[in-house]
Design an enzyme around this catalytic site. Sequence first.
Site, mmCIF file in Angstrom:
data_model
loop_
_atom_site.group_PDB
_atom_site.id
_atom_site.type_symbol
_atom_site.label_atom_id
_atom_site.label_comp_id
_atom_site.label_asym_id
_atom_site.label_seq_id
_atom_site.Cartn_x
_atom_site.Cartn_y
_atom_site.Cartn_z
ATOM 1 N N GLU A 1 0.790 -1.229 0.000
ATOM 2 C CA GLU A 1 0.000 0.000 0.000
ATOM 3 C C GLU A 1 0.825 1.284 0.000
ATOM 4 O OE1 GLU A 1 -4.036 -1.394 2.246
ATOM 5 O OE2 GLU A 1 -2.350 -0.964 3.526
HETATM 6 C C1 TNX Z 1 -4.941 -3.927 4.338
HETATM 7 S S1 TNX Z 1 -3.269 -6.346 4.200
HETATM 8 C C2 TNX Z 1 -3.697 -3.735 4.898
HETATM 9 C C3 TNX Z 1 -3.609 -3.329 6.309
HETATM 10 C C4 TNX Z 1 -4.965 -3.096 6.921
HETATM 11 C C5 TNX Z 1 -5.894 -4.194 6.462
HETATM 12 C C6 TNX Z 1 -7.236 -4.151 7.109
HETATM 13 C C7 TNX Z 1 -2.229 -5.312 4.001
HETATM 14 C C8 TNX Z 1 -0.971 -5.803 3.494
HETATM 15 N N1 TNX Z 1 -2.525 -4.047 4.270
HETATM 16 O O1 TNX Z 1 -2.813 -2.161 6.412
HETATM 17 O O2 TNX Z 1 -4.828 -3.114 8.302
HETATM 18 O O3 TNX Z 1 -6.048 -4.088 5.080
HETATM 19 O O4 TNX Z 1 -7.989 -5.276 6.765
#
Ligand code: TNX
Length: 530
Positions: A341
Amino acid sequence: MNKTGLSIAVAALALTACGKTRPPHATPPQTAPPPTSRVRIEDVLPRPSVVEPHDGQFAVDATTTIAADTANPDVARVAELLKEYVRRASGIRLESAAAPAARAITLAISAGANPEAYELTVAPDRVSLVGGGPAGLFYGFQTLRQLMPVGGEYEALLFQQPRPFTIPAVRIVDVPRFEWRGAMLDVARHFFGPDDVKRYIDLLSMLKMNRLHLHLADDQGWRIEIKSRPALTAVGAATEVGGTPGGFFTQTQFADVVAYAAARFVTIVPEIDMPSHTNAAQSAYPEVTCNGTAPPPYTGTEVGFSALCAESEATYKFVDDVVGEIAAISPGPYLHIGGDETKTLTPAQYGTFITRVQQIVDAHGKQMIGWDEVDAVPLLPTTIVQHWRPRTDMDRLARARRMILSPANRAYLDMKYDEETLLGLKWAGLVPLKQAYDWDPMNIVPDAAPGAVLGVEAPIWSETIANVRDLEFLAFPRLAAIADVGWTSDKQHDWEAFRKRLGAQAPRWTALGINYYRAPEIDWRPVDGR
Ligand code: TNX
């Protein structure tokens, strides 16, 4: 009988039972035959590979002994677990037998092809548990535990007199499907301390899971002491989501948790998420921010806004310090660097960053793991990609040489069960129990190279959970579903059979105090103490 006569009779009864006079109002000792355990061999969870029920049962009573090669510390440890369980379940103290004797429970390790495999034979005159390695013996005990009365799950049951019980005769041959059967706990969004983590390790290992990935740093908090960078915890650990006080693991506490996990055959996988999810680090060390200013602490739940400065040497010095210290206190071979992300770096900056960090992790002797975004970058053969986005580029993912599967629409335990669920998120959709159970990891990436899929992992992110009660509510029963997907062969995969074995866990989970969600698809067995 007059009043005095009655008291004399009661006193006499008490005297025979325990050798000293009891006050007449005390509960009389039990004289009824002890209850036969209601455990059924088809209830073992995760489902074993081969289960052959036989006639009869093995009685555990005062004459039962335990024959184990206690010179081997791994065997000795399981022997202690078994003795302790039987004592709690029945009040019986198993004596040790020098050699396999009649009426003995024999424990042994016989090095086999898979050290996590085991064979358990329960016959009317003996029990034999043989592990393919220390872990296999431990998993065999987890199976045997489920074939014994649930009273063993309480810490201080007091029986007036020993309560012999029986174990149904059976032969079980069992081996896991995947080597990686993991869970992940986000201790960054809300802090979960050493005792909470140990409790989770106990529950995971009961389900024969063998990895606990700890998400130790995110925008909202830095949760592990780094001695060369004291502000990380002095500043970066102060808060959590919602602005409540945070917390962190000292290195000593972390090492203690690592050892606790290792004793249960769970490898701790530490994660420091970067280049994004780094607001807490940047608030402590502004030199890793491109503009050099420290951002204020963040207590919301947005993602992707922070990023370490990919072009600055200060960043790589910082990463080297952190990775070096964490590698030194992590005996496991893995170090997870996040990589997910990132919204504020260009693809080229992201590529530069991941490439440098991969070199740093490798130089500290660890295998890098990254969330599936890292597969955009050339990876070392040892690097492991953790799949999480249900709609990620599957062709690209298929090229990863090693991968762990955590598709969010199946394995994310922080997704809501249904629209009514108060806790949890739903960005990946709702994840009812059947959806968490009914999938085959090998169908997620059909073009993966043979052997590339190491296994599965069930992450739980803690934006909406701040304590063990709420963690358990989201984790159970779906964690058991993922454990079964990871352990049990695809040929044994069967929703109807799983439903029944899951419902049978209710008395044990209640005895353990697990705050599990009573999923409506399941006929939960009444909880009556047996
Ligand atoms: C996505 S899964 C994220 C997390 C959040 C989560 C909540 C991932 C690699 N990144 O930063 O906490 O969704 O479900």
